[in-house]
Design an enzyme around this catalytic site. Structure first.
Site, PDB file in Angstrom:
ATOM      1  N   ARG A   1      37.197 -26.534 -10.555  1.00 48.91           N
ATOM      2  CA  ARG A   1      38.626 -26.875 -10.596  1.00 48.91           C
ATOM      3  C   ARG A   1      38.861 -28.283 -10.024  1.00 48.91           C
ATOM      4  O   ARG A   1      39.714 -29.023 -10.512  1.00 48.91           O
ATOM      5  CB  ARG A   1      39.437 -25.840  -9.819  1.00 48.91           C
ATOM      6  CG  ARG A   1      39.464 -24.466 -10.478  1.00 48.91           C
ATOM      7  CD  ARG A   1      40.183 -23.455  -9.617  1.00 48.91           C
ATOM      8  NE  ARG A   1      41.611 -23.753  -9.511  1.00 48.91           N
ATOM      9  CZ  ARG A   1      42.424 -23.157  -8.636  1.00 48.91           C
ATOM     10  NH1 ARG A   1      41.932 -22.266  -7.784  1.00 48.91           N
ATOM     11  NH2 ARG A   1      43.702 -23.468  -8.620  1.00 48.91           N
TER      12      ARG A   1
ATOM     13  N   ARG B   1      50.153 -32.304 -15.691  1.00 50.71           N
ATOM     14  CA  ARG B   1      48.743 -32.183 -15.304  1.00 50.71           C
ATOM     15  C   ARG B   1      47.901 -33.315 -15.889  1.00 50.71           C
ATOM     16  O   ARG B   1      46.768 -33.515 -15.451  1.00 50.71           O
ATOM     17  CB  ARG B   1      48.177 -30.831 -15.766  1.00 50.71           C
ATOM     18  CG  ARG B   1      48.755 -29.635 -15.029  1.00 50.71           C
ATOM     19  CD  ARG B   1      48.099 -28.360 -15.509  1.00 50.71           C
ATOM     20  NE  ARG B   1      48.675 -27.176 -14.895  1.00 50.71           N
ATOM     21  CZ  ARG B   1      48.296 -26.658 -13.739  1.00 50.71           C
ATOM     22  NH1 ARG B   1      47.310 -27.228 -13.074  1.00 50.71           N
ATOM     23  NH2 ARG B   1      48.870 -25.580 -13.259  1.00 50.71           N
TER      24      ARG B   1
ATOM     25  N   ARG C   1      39.717 -18.042   1.903  1.00 54.80           N
ATOM     26  CA  ARG C   1      40.846 -17.182   1.538  1.00 54.80           C
ATOM     27  C   ARG C   1      40.386 -15.765   1.217  1.00 54.80           C
ATOM     28  O   ARG C   1      39.355 -15.552   0.593  1.00 54.80           O
ATOM     29  CB  ARG C   1      41.567 -17.750   0.314  1.00 54.80           C
ATOM     30  CG  ARG C   1      42.397 -18.991   0.563  1.00 54.80           C
ATOM     31  CD  ARG C   1      42.980 -19.462  -0.752  1.00 54.80           C
ATOM     32  NE  ARG C   1      43.859 -20.606  -0.606  1.00 54.80           N
ATOM     33  CZ  ARG C   1      44.423 -21.249  -1.614  1.00 54.80           C
ATOM     34  NH1 ARG C   1      44.172 -20.856  -2.847  1.00 54.80           N
ATOM     35  NH2 ARG C   1      45.210 -22.280  -1.390  1.00 54.80           N
TER      36      ARG C   1
ATOM     37  N   LYS D   1      50.426 -27.588  -2.426  1.00 51.99           N
ATOM     38  CA  LYS D   1      51.617 -28.000  -3.175  1.00 51.99           C
ATOM     39  C   LYS D   1      52.669 -26.899  -3.224  1.00 51.99           C
ATOM     40  O   LYS D   1      53.851 -27.136  -2.995  1.00 51.99           O
ATOM     41  CB  LYS D   1      51.239 -28.410  -4.605  1.00 51.99           C
ATOM     42  CG  LYS D   1      50.278 -29.577  -4.700  1.00 51.99           C
ATOM     43  CD  LYS D   1      50.058 -29.980  -6.135  1.00 51.99           C
ATOM     44  CE  LYS D   1      49.475 -28.874  -6.994  1.00 51.99           C
ATOM     45  NZ  LYS D   1      48.114 -28.465  -6.564  1.00 51.99           N
TER      46      LYS D   1
ATOM     47  N   ARG E   1      39.212 -13.738  -4.273  1.00 52.27           N
ATOM     48  CA  ARG E   1      39.550 -13.899  -5.683  1.00 52.27           C
ATOM     49  C   ARG E   1      38.507 -14.765  -6.378  1.00 52.27           C
ATOM     50  O   ARG E   1      37.908 -15.650  -5.760  1.00 52.27           O
ATOM     51  CB  ARG E   1      40.930 -14.540  -5.833  1.00 52.27           C
ATOM     52  CG  ARG E   1      42.072 -13.730  -5.248  1.00 52.27           C
ATOM     53  CD  ARG E   1      43.398 -14.417  -5.527  1.00 52.27           C
ATOM     54  NE  ARG E   1      43.385 -15.826  -5.142  1.00 52.27           N
ATOM     55  CZ  ARG E   1      44.381 -16.657  -5.368  1.00 52.27           C
ATOM     56  NH1 ARG E   1      45.461 -16.254  -5.976  1.00 52.27           N
ATOM     57  NH2 ARG E   1      44.298 -17.931  -4.979  1.00 52.27           N
TER      58      ARG E   1
END
Length: 260
Positions: free
Chosen positions: A167, A88, A123, A13, A156
């Site tokens: 999540r 959200r 990542r 996004k 991370r």
């Protein structure tokens, strides 16, 4: 054009928001950014938010919506905006409706959980300079080492498998129902994720073009005019440089003749 970008965490996004911001020449409104700005600037809603943050509490929806509404009144939002990261929940969407905030399109980037898990688990970020990498899509030249500064690459906490899965669960339970909410209003546009960033952008632009033919044509014409102006400016600058070089050659020749 007033847009919302929906999608699971890791759907891209933020990346698409920045691209659309430049193409459509409208600002991207990110909840985190405007919340920090409101607190820093000491606005009334920002001060309210600060009270909750200082107490270690979540900022209530009504305060978040108030900050967003304040931001949307600024001059750069006159021609539209892109909301990224808000709403959200159904509650936030209803609060935006009650505040009179309207939208032309809700773009929902559709991507599977499995692909998101693979994307986010790969990542890496430099622990020194923050440069981003991906072990498959954008690997460093030397494994585990930043190309830019030689720092150690790290994963991370937000990108660890267990965190990603949590999540996604939160997204499916709290945010995904927004698709039905906006579909009932006739403004939902599902965007199938593509193998490349450019491909996803192209699908988005085609969807907007189909829904806003005349407006879209004007935007693209303006973008073309801007590109032509940039090319003309570059050509003018090149001509000036050539003239300066020619003048320098002439002056240098005159100096040579004088010495002789």
């Amino acid at each position: 054009m007033k847009l919302i970008l929906l999608g699971a965490p890791g759907a891209g996004k933020g990346t698409q928001a920045e691209i659309l911001k430049k193409k459509l020449e409208i600002p991207t409104i990110s909840t985190g950014n405007i919340l920090r700005a409101a607190v820093k600037n000491g606005t009334p809603t920002g001060l309210k938010a600060k009270e909750y943050m200082d107490a270690g509490k979540l900022v209530p929806d009504e305060v978040i919506i108030g900050i967003i509404n304040d931001r949307l009144q600024e001059p750069d939002c006159a021609n539209g905006y892109i909301l990224d990261g808000v709403p959200r929940t159904i509650g936030q969407a209803e609060a935006l409706d009650q505040a009179g905030v309207t939208f032309d399109h809700v773009l929902s980037i559709e991507i599977s959980d499995a692909e998101i898990e693979e994307r986010m688990e790969g990542r890496r970020v430099c622990s020194t300079c923050g440069a981003p990498y991906h072990i498959h899509a954008k690997p460093p030249k030397q494994e585990g080492i930043c190309d830019s500064c030689g720092g150690v690459l790290m994963q991370r906490d937000d990108d660890r498998p267990e965190t990603v899965r949590h999540r996604l669960e939160v997204y499916h339970s709290e945010t995904e129902p927004l698709k039905g909410y906006y579909e009932s209003k006739g403004i939902l546009n599902p965007i199938p994720n593509q193998p490349t960033i450019e491909g996803t952008t192209e699908v988005i632009m085609e969807a907007l073009k189909a829904e806003n033919g005349e407006l879209f044509a004007k935007l693209m014409a303006a973008e073309g005019e801007n590109a032509n102006m940039r090319m003309e400016k570059a050509a003018d600058e090149l001509t000036i440089l050539k003239l300066k070089a020619r003048l320098y050659d002439v002056l240098l020749g005159d100096q040579e003749e004088n010495r002789q």
